[in-house]
Design an enzyme around this catalytic site. Sequence first.
Site, short mmCIF file in Angstrom:
data_model
loop_
_atom_site.label_atom_id
_atom_site.label_comp_id
_atom_site.label_asym_id
_atom_site.label_seq_id
_atom_site.Cartn_x
_atom_site.Cartn_y
_atom_site.Cartn_z
N ASP A 117 1.00 -1.39 -0.21
CA ASP A 117 0.24 -0.19 0.17
C ASP A 117 1.15 1.24 -0.24
OD1 ASP A 117 -2.03 -1.43 0.05
OD2 ASP A 117 -2.50 -1.68 2.28
N LYS A 121 -0.04 10.18 1.67
CA LYS A 121 0.58 11.86 2.26
C LYS A 121 1.70 11.24 3.03
CE LYS A 121 -4.66 12.49 3.60
NZ LYS A 121 -5.25 12.24 3.42
N THR A 192 1.82 -11.87 -9.38
CA THR A 192 1.33 -11.92 -7.96
C THR A 192 -0.21 -11.11 -8.76
OG1 THR A 192 1.29 -8.86 -8.03
CG2 THR A 192 2.97 -10.48 -6.78
N TYR A 194 -2.27 -8.43 -8.45
CA TYR A 194 -1.58 -6.96 -8.34
C TYR A 194 -0.45 -6.68 -10.13
CZ TYR A 194 -4.94 -4.23 -5.16
OH TYR A 194 -5.57 -4.55 -4.04
N1 SAM Z 1 0.51 -8.34 -2.72
C1 SAM Z 1 -0.49 -9.03 -2.90
C2 SAM Z 1 -0.48 -8.39 -4.66
O1 SAM Z 1 0.75 -8.05 -4.79
O2 SAM Z 1 -1.22 -8.79 -4.78
C3 SAM Z 1 -1.51 -7.34 -2.66
C4 SAM Z 1 -1.35 -6.57 -2.92
S1 SAM Z 1 -2.63 -5.22 -1.86
C5 SAM Z 1 -2.05 -3.18 -2.52
C6 SAM Z 1 -1.15 -4.74 -0.65
C7 SAM Z 1 -1.88 -5.83 0.93
O3 SAM Z 1 -0.84 -5.80 1.98
C8 SAM Z 1 -3.34 -5.95 1.06
O4 SAM Z 1 -4.09 -7.46 1.14
C9 SAM Z 1 -3.83 -5.08 2.74
O5 SAM Z 1 -4.77 -5.71 3.25
C10 SAM Z 1 -1.91 -5.87 3.49
N2 SAM Z 1 -1.59 -5.14 4.01
C11 SAM Z 1 -0.86 -3.28 4.07
N3 SAM Z 1 -0.14 -2.94 4.73
C12 SAM Z 1 -0.17 -4.21 6.32
C13 SAM Z 1 0.31 -4.50 7.38
N4 SAM Z 1 1.21 -3.29 8.27
N5 SAM Z 1 0.50 -5.68 7.44
C14 SAM Z 1 0.05 -6.96 6.68
N6 SAM Z 1 -0.92 -6.37 5.90
C15 SAM Z 1 -0.82 -5.58 5.30
#
Ligand code: SAM
Length: 212
Positions: A117, A121, A192, A194
Site C-alpha cells: 500500500d 500522505k 502477483t 496486482y
Molecule cells: N501482495 C498482493 C499482490 O501483489 O497482489 C496484494 C497487494 S495489496 C495492494 C496490499 C496488501 O497488503 C493488502 O491486502 C493489505 O491488507 C496488506 N497490508 C497492508 N499493510 C499491511 C500491514 N501493515 N500488515 C499486513 N498486511 C498489510
Amino acid sequence: MRLKNVPGSREVIAESEFVIHDEQKQKGKWKNIFGNENEIHIEIGMGKGKFIYEMARRNPGINYIGIEKYSSVLLRAVQKMQQEPLPNLKFIRMDAEEIAEVFAENEVDKIYLNFSDPWPKDRHAKRRLPSKEFLARYNQFLKKDGFLEFKTDNRGLFDFAVEQLPEAGWKAKAVTYDLHHNEEMVAGNVMTEYEEKFSSMGNPICKYIIYR
Ligand code: SAM
C-alpha cells in the site's frame, strides 16, 4: 486492495489449520511448525495469496509464511489451501507493525513485499512497508546474508523505497524500472494478483533486491 467485509471470514480464519494463531509464541520456533530445517521465506501484505501459493507449489523445499492484515482478504488464500493444501505454506493474520515480535534473529531467509500500500500522505510514510522504520524491523530477524525483494508499479513508492536504503543501512543488489523487459531479473518471476492487473494495463513494474 478493495476491502469488502466478508461475513464469516473471521470465524473461518480462527478455525483454519493453515493459519498460525499464536504467532508471537512461535518466535524462534517456526521450524517446528513445518517439522523440518528448510529455509523460511515470508511475504508481507500477501493479499489473496496468489504469489506465495505459487511460490510454495514450485519450491517444496522452502517453507513459506504469508502475512495479511485483513481476514476478508486472507480468506481467499485459506480457501485455496482447503482445495489444494500445501505442506510448506502457512498464514498469519496480523498487522506487520508487530512483525519483530513474531520472528527471532536470523529466523527468516527471505522477505517479499509485493505491491505494498502506498500511503501517499507524508505523515503516513512510516506505515509504508519498505520505509526505513519497517527495514529496521526486518533487520532484526532477516538472516545476515538474506535478501528482501520488492515489486510495485507505483513509481512514487518505489523512488521512496530506494531513497530509504542508505539511511536504513541497506544496499541494492539489483534494481529495475521495467521488470518484464529485464531478461535477467524476470527469469522465474511469479506474478502477483496486482502485478497481473497493472501490467495488463501497460504499467511498467519496478523491482529491487536488497541486502545489508
Ligand atoms: N501482495 C498482493 C499482490 O501483489 O497482489 C496484494 C497487494 S495489496 C495492494 C496490499 C496488501 O497488503 C493488502 O491486502 C493489505 O491488507 C496488506 N497490508 C497492508 N499493510 C499491511 C500491514 N501493515 N500488515 C499486513 N498486511 C498489510
